[in-house]
Design an enzyme around this catalytic site. Structure first.
Site, PDB file in Angstrom:
ATOM      1  N   ARG A  59      27.255  94.974  30.051  1.00 35.73           N
ATOM      2  CA  ARG A  59      26.099  95.692  30.590  1.00 35.73           C
ATOM      3  C   ARG A  59      24.806  95.390  29.838  1.00 35.73           C
ATOM      4  O   ARG A  59      23.786  95.028  30.427  1.00 35.73           O
ATOM      5  CB  ARG A  59      26.323  97.216  30.518  1.00 35.73           C
ATOM      6  CG  ARG A  59      27.103  97.805  31.645  1.00 35.73           C
ATOM      7  CD  ARG A  59      27.942  98.960  31.128  1.00 35.73           C
ATOM      8  NE  ARG A  59      28.921  98.400  30.221  1.00 35.73           N
ATOM      9  CZ  ARG A  59      30.122  97.955  30.627  1.00 35.73           C
ATOM     10  NH1 ARG A  59      30.467  98.097  31.860  1.00 35.73           N
ATOM     11  NH2 ARG A  59      30.972  97.399  29.783  1.00 35.73           N
ATOM     12  N   THR A  60      24.829  95.556  28.510  1.00 37.26           N
ATOM     13  CA  THR A  60      23.586  95.469  27.734  1.00 37.26           C
ATOM     14  C   THR A  60      22.996  94.064  27.810  1.00 37.26           C
ATOM     15  O   THR A  60      21.792  93.889  28.002  1.00 37.26           O
ATOM     16  CB  THR A  60      23.864  95.869  26.268  1.00 37.26           C
ATOM     17  OG1 THR A  60      24.609  97.093  26.274  1.00 37.26           O
ATOM     18  CG2 THR A  60      22.592  96.055  25.486  1.00 37.26           C
ATOM     19  N   LYS A  87      30.297  78.165  11.779  1.00 29.73           N
ATOM     20  CA  LYS A  87      30.361  77.165  10.701  1.00 29.73           C
ATOM     21  C   LYS A  87      29.800  77.746   9.399  1.00 29.73           C
ATOM     22  O   LYS A  87      29.557  77.025   8.445  1.00 29.73           O
ATOM     23  CB  LYS A  87      29.549  75.935  11.095  1.00 29.73           C
ATOM     24  CG  LYS A  87      30.019  75.256  12.367  1.00 29.73           C
ATOM     25  CD  LYS A  87      29.075  74.113  12.730  1.00 29.73           C
ATOM     26  CE  LYS A  87      29.263  73.682  14.160  1.00 29.73           C
ATOM     27  NZ  LYS A  87      28.147  72.891  14.657  1.00 29.73           N
ATOM     28  N   ARG A 109      22.473  92.300  19.293  1.00 30.40           N
ATOM     29  CA  ARG A 109      23.659  93.147  19.065  1.00 30.40           C
ATOM     30  C   ARG A 109      24.433  92.539  17.896  1.00 30.40           C
ATOM     31  O   ARG A 109      24.650  91.325  17.861  1.00 30.40           O
ATOM     32  CB  ARG A 109      24.553  93.201  20.300  1.00 30.40           C
ATOM     33  CG  ARG A 109      25.894  93.870  20.000  1.00 30.40           C
ATOM     34  CD  ARG A 109      26.661  94.239  21.220  1.00 30.40           C
ATOM     35  NE  ARG A 109      26.018  95.334  21.934  1.00 30.40           N
ATOM     36  CZ  ARG A 109      26.583  95.972  22.966  1.00 30.40           C
ATOM     37  NH1 ARG A 109      27.776  95.615  23.388  1.00 30.40           N
ATOM     38  NH2 ARG A 109      25.959  96.953  23.572  1.00 30.40           N
ATOM     39  N   HIS A 137      22.469 102.658  19.244  1.00 32.97           N
ATOM     40  CA  HIS A 137      22.356 101.853  20.476  1.00 32.97           C
ATOM     41  C   HIS A 137      21.190 102.488  21.252  1.00 32.97           C
ATOM     42  O   HIS A 137      21.389 103.211  22.227  1.00 32.97           O
ATOM     43  CB  HIS A 137      23.671 101.930  21.243  1.00 32.97           C
ATOM     44  CG  HIS A 137      23.794 100.960  22.381  1.00 32.97           C
ATOM     45  ND1 HIS A 137      22.746 100.201  22.849  1.00 32.97           N
ATOM     46  CD2 HIS A 137      24.868 100.630  23.156  1.00 32.97           C
ATOM     47  CE1 HIS A 137      23.173  99.443  23.853  1.00 32.97           C
ATOM     48  NE2 HIS A 137      24.452  99.693  24.053  1.00 32.97           N
TER      49      HIS A 137
HETATM   50  N1   CP Z   1      27.294 100.418  27.264  1.00 30.77           N
HETATM   51  C1   CP Z   1      27.378  99.218  26.641  1.00 30.77           C
HETATM   52  O1   CP Z   1      26.792  98.979  25.590  1.00 30.77           O
HETATM   53  O2   CP Z   1      28.163  98.306  27.308  1.00 30.77           O
HETATM   54  P1   CP Z   1      28.378  96.800  26.832  1.00 30.77           P
HETATM   55  O3   CP Z   1      29.154  96.834  25.553  1.00 30.77           O
HETATM   56  O4   CP Z   1      29.121  96.138  27.965  1.00 30.77           O
HETATM   57  O5   CP Z   1      27.028  96.190  26.619  1.00 30.77           O
END
Ligand code: CP
Length: 310
Positions: A59-60, A87, A109, A137
């Site tokens: 999603r993100t 590496k 991320r 998040h």
């Molecule tokens: N909600 C969320 O962060 O989903 P993903 O891990 O798929 O990005």
């Protein structure tokens, strides 16, 4: 133009209530844009954004990429699994090499808590945290509160329970900060082993009985059990967890009111929520995903306002 009080988005903790309101107002305008036949605006035509994902995401990652493309930014995507990180290249070397290709903004991320903040203090680019380990998040919390505001008219005064693996959840921490800044009351619910010891310092209620928590709240945000972050057994089995904390239609039907049901995804159907509930009209899970694009467009657009164009 309204502007944010921050240079980077590393966590909701750093935002003011006014920042969140500016993001929501901007997202309202972009939500209208992404529902037009031509879903694109030229706002960021001269901006280049790198999406750096050192951890899995569906999603993100897609939501940021779509948001950036809808704003006409140039976008490059990086996945650690297929990169020179394998590496032995460090985070700073990796990012500085990408930035030397004239990148203005980094969406990252990373599995380590604090990684986005660390980066924001060391590189010459705007940084957006797309999830840093068990820490924050922020865009998930923004889209969650935005979706509550859309469904219930406002977040102020609402009662929200976050259910499940609070201990390992960056979604929980960012949601707690965001909901409280917007005037909501927050409760966490789950087994004692999955509630962090520092929870009292966050000013939330704690409840271990799912039915009591649901009777109290207007909104239930059901979290996934993060087995990949669990270094020991926190409950006897997923079946037992599901019997105590899984949300079913029978439980919802026993309540004296209708709740709004949320889930940040990915869903473990049959563990924290049944398919019947996840796919019901009470669940706003796909609205959350749709709103994610508008909210991320707003965040990217507002932070890009601080980039010097030469
Ligand atoms: N909600 C969320 O962060 O989903 P993903 O891990 O798929 O990005």
């Amino acid at each position: 133009m309204d502007s944010l009080s921050v240079e980077h988005l590393t966590g909701i903790k750093d935002l003011t209530k006014k920042d969140i309101e500016i993001i929501f107002k901007t997202a309202d305008a972009f939500k209208e844009v992404i529902n037009r036949p031509i879903k694109k605006v030229p706002s960021l035509r001269d901006i280049t954004i790198a999406n750096l994902f050192f951890e899995n995401s569906t999603r993100t990652r897609l939501s940021f990429e779509l948001a950036e493309k809808r704003l006409s930014a140039d976008v490059v995507n990086f996945s650690a699994a297929s990169s020179s990180v394998k590496k032995g290249e460090t985070l700073i070397d990796t990012v500085n090499n990408i930035l030397s290709m004239k990148v203005d903004m980094v969406v990252m991320r990373h599995p380590n808590p604090g990684a986005a903040k660390f980066l924001s203090e060391r590189v010459d680019a705007k940084v957006i945290n797309a999830g840093d380990g068990t820490h924050e998040h922020p865009t998930q919390a923004l889209l969650d509160s935005y979706s509550i505001r859309e469904r219930l008219g406002s977040v102020d005064g609402k009662k929200v329970v976050i259910v499940g693996d609070i201990l390992h959840s960056r979604v929980a921490l960012s949601n707690i900060y965001c909901l409280q800044k917007l005037g909501a009351e927050v409760m966490v619910c789950g087994p004692t082993t999955l509630i962090p010891k520092y929870i009292d310092a966050l000013g939330v209620k704690v409840e271990h009985d799912l039915r009591k928590a649901l009777e109290w709240c207007d909104v239930a945000n059901m979290l996934r059990i993060q087995l990949e972050r669990q270094d020991m057994k926190y409950f006897p089995s997923l079946r037992e967890y599901s019997m105590q904390y899984g949300l079913t239609k029978d439980i919802l039907d026993e309540l004296s009111k209708e709740l709004v049901v949320m889930h940040p995804g990915p869903i473990n159907r049959g563990v924290e929520i049944t398919s019947e509930v996840a796919d019901s009209d009470q669940a706003i899970i796909l609205d959350q995903v749709e709103n994610g694009v508008a909210v991320r467009m707003a965040v990217v657009y507002l932070l890009a306002a601080g980039i010097k164009r030469e």
